[in-house]
Design an enzyme around this catalytic site. Structure first.
Site, short mmCIF file in Angstrom:
data_model
loop_
_atom_site.label_atom_id
_atom_site.label_comp_id
_atom_site.label_asym_id
_atom_site.label_seq_id
_atom_site.Cartn_x
_atom_site.Cartn_y
_atom_site.Cartn_z
N LYS A 1 2.74 47.44 3.75
CA LYS A 1 1.38 47.39 3.19
C LYS A 1 1.41 47.19 1.67
O LYS A 1 0.70 46.34 1.16
CB LYS A 1 0.61 48.70 3.48
CG LYS A 1 0.37 48.97 4.95
CD LYS A 1 -0.61 50.12 5.14
CE LYS A 1 -0.11 51.44 4.59
NZ LYS A 1 1.01 52.05 5.34
N ARG B 1 6.14 61.28 9.21
CA ARG B 1 5.00 60.46 8.75
C ARG B 1 4.62 59.42 9.81
O ARG B 1 3.44 59.11 9.98
CB ARG B 1 5.35 59.79 7.42
CG ARG B 1 5.37 60.80 6.27
CD ARG B 1 6.12 60.29 5.07
NE ARG B 1 5.52 59.13 4.46
CZ ARG B 1 6.19 58.22 3.76
NH1 ARG B 1 7.49 58.35 3.59
NH2 ARG B 1 5.58 57.21 3.24
N ARG C 1 11.64 58.06 -3.26
CA ARG C 1 10.52 59.00 -3.17
C ARG C 1 10.94 60.20 -2.34
O ARG C 1 11.64 60.03 -1.34
CB ARG C 1 9.35 58.30 -2.47
CG ARG C 1 8.21 57.93 -3.39
CD ARG C 1 7.22 57.04 -2.69
NE ARG C 1 6.60 57.65 -1.51
CZ ARG C 1 5.67 57.04 -0.77
NH1 ARG C 1 5.27 55.83 -1.09
NH2 ARG C 1 5.15 57.63 0.28
N ARG D 1 14.40 52.98 1.18
CA ARG D 1 13.46 52.45 0.19
C ARG D 1 13.64 53.06 -1.20
O ARG D 1 13.82 54.25 -1.35
CB ARG D 1 12.04 52.71 0.69
CG ARG D 1 10.96 52.13 -0.15
CD ARG D 1 9.70 51.93 0.64
NE ARG D 1 9.02 53.18 0.95
CZ ARG D 1 7.85 53.23 1.58
NH1 ARG D 1 7.27 52.11 1.99
NH2 ARG D 1 7.28 54.38 1.82
N ARG E 1 -7.31 56.93 6.74
CA ARG E 1 -6.19 57.33 7.59
C ARG E 1 -6.61 58.30 8.67
O ARG E 1 -5.78 58.73 9.47
CB ARG E 1 -5.15 58.00 6.73
CG ARG E 1 -3.83 57.20 6.64
CD ARG E 1 -3.13 57.72 5.45
NE ARG E 1 -1.73 57.70 5.42
CZ ARG E 1 -1.07 57.15 4.40
NH1 ARG E 1 -1.69 56.48 3.47
NH2 ARG E 1 0.23 57.27 4.34
P1 AMP Z 1 1.60 56.51 1.12
O1 AMP Z 1 2.08 56.19 -0.26
O2 AMP Z 1 0.40 55.71 1.51
O3 AMP Z 1 2.71 56.44 2.14
O4 AMP Z 1 1.10 58.04 1.08
C1 AMP Z 1 2.00 59.09 0.76
C2 AMP Z 1 1.41 60.41 1.21
O5 AMP Z 1 0.17 60.66 0.55
C3 AMP Z 1 1.09 60.50 2.71
O6 AMP Z 1 2.24 60.86 3.48
C4 AMP Z 1 0.02 61.60 2.70
O7 AMP Z 1 0.59 62.88 2.54
C5 AMP Z 1 -0.76 61.28 1.44
N1 AMP Z 1 -1.89 60.33 1.69
C6 AMP Z 1 -2.01 59.05 1.22
N2 AMP Z 1 -3.18 58.50 1.62
C7 AMP Z 1 -3.81 59.44 2.37
C8 AMP Z 1 -5.05 59.47 3.08
N3 AMP Z 1 -5.87 58.40 3.12
N4 AMP Z 1 -5.37 60.62 3.73
C9 AMP Z 1 -4.56 61.70 3.72
N5 AMP Z 1 -3.38 61.73 3.09
C10 AMP Z 1 -2.99 60.62 2.40
#
Ligand code: AMP
Length: 227
Positions: free
Chosen positions: A13, A171, A160, A127, A88
């Site tokens: 993404k 996740r 990360r 990553r 999400r």
């Molecule tokens: P990402 O960078 O999109 O993989 O997000 C990293 C982490 O941030 C996720 O594993 C969640 O803990 C949190 N997170 C990101 N976006 C959301 C969302 N829309 N709703 C809830 N938690 C989120």
């Protein structure tokens, strides 16, 4: 124009968002990035969010929606936005519908990127992320030009905390349980396109741009182990 990139962690993404931003001239809004910024700045919201993020769980809707609402009020969002990692949960999707309706907008397209689960774990576990611009790399699949350094700003790349194999599995599971139902929400609005997320970054880019423009695309087979 309001677009969403929809897919599990590791589906590409963030990488594809960069191309769409250039192509359509709209900003990318990643709730993951917004949350990481709060965590880094050690704000009250950040301190609350951190506990969930470290475990690989979703942050409560209330926190994410507050951050998202603030971001949408910034002037650069006026022509439209490309959403990455949001909504999400079905609750977030419903709240987003209301928010967009208030602004006289609607969700134009949800682009679902399909990638088999075993590929996701491989991509996430290796990553590397640039702490300055957020771009991601992979030593084998998407190496930086100079080992360990971001191509754009030269910053030292980091893994990360939530990109470890154990948290990656968690996740993906959370995505399947809590985020996949969001797709049904948008299917009922007739705005979902499915894109095969395997192949080269360029191949996926072609498919994603075609989908964003509402052109016919080579939709992936949604059966089997695709996440
Ligand atoms: P990402 O960078 O999109 O993989 O997000 C990293 C982490 O941030 C996720 O594993 C969640 O803990 C949190 N997170 C990101 N976006 C959301 C969302 N829309 N709703 C809830 N938690 C989120």
């Amino acid at each position: 124009m309001v677009l969403t990139l929809f897919g599990p962690p590791g589906s590409g993404k963030g990488t594809q968002a960069e191309f769409l931003v250039q192509h359509f001239g709209i900003p990318q809004v990643s709730t993951g990035d917004l949350l990481r910024r709060e965590v880094e700045a050690d704000t009250e919201l950040g301190r609350q969010a951190r506990i969930y993020m470290e475990r690989g769980d979703l942050v409560p809707d209330q926190i994410t929606l507050e951050l998202f609402r603030r971001r949408l009020q910034e002037p650069d969002s006026a022509p439209g936005v490309l959403l990455d990692g949001f909504p999400r949960t079905v609750g977030q999707a419903q709240a987003l519908d209301h928010l967009l309706a208030e602004m006289g907008k609607r969700m134009d397209r949800v682009i679902r990127i399909l990638v088999p689960e075993e590929v996701l774990v491989e991509r996430i576990s290796g990553r590397l992320t640039c702490p300055v611009c957020g771009r991601t790399y992979h030593p084998r699949l998407k190496p930086p030009r100079l080992e360990g350094r971001c191509d754009y700003d030269g910053a030292a790349l980091l893994q990360r905390e939530d990109d470890s194999p154990t948290t990656a599995h968690r996740r993906i599971k959370v995505y399947q349980q809590r985020t996949l139902p969001v797709l049904e929400h948008y299917r009922s609005q007739g705005v979902v396109s499915e894109v095969d997320g395997t192949g080269t970054v360029e191949q996926v880019r072609e498919r994603v741009i075609a989908a964003a423009e509402g052109r016919e695309l080579d939709a992936a087979d949604a059966s089997g182990s695709q996440a």
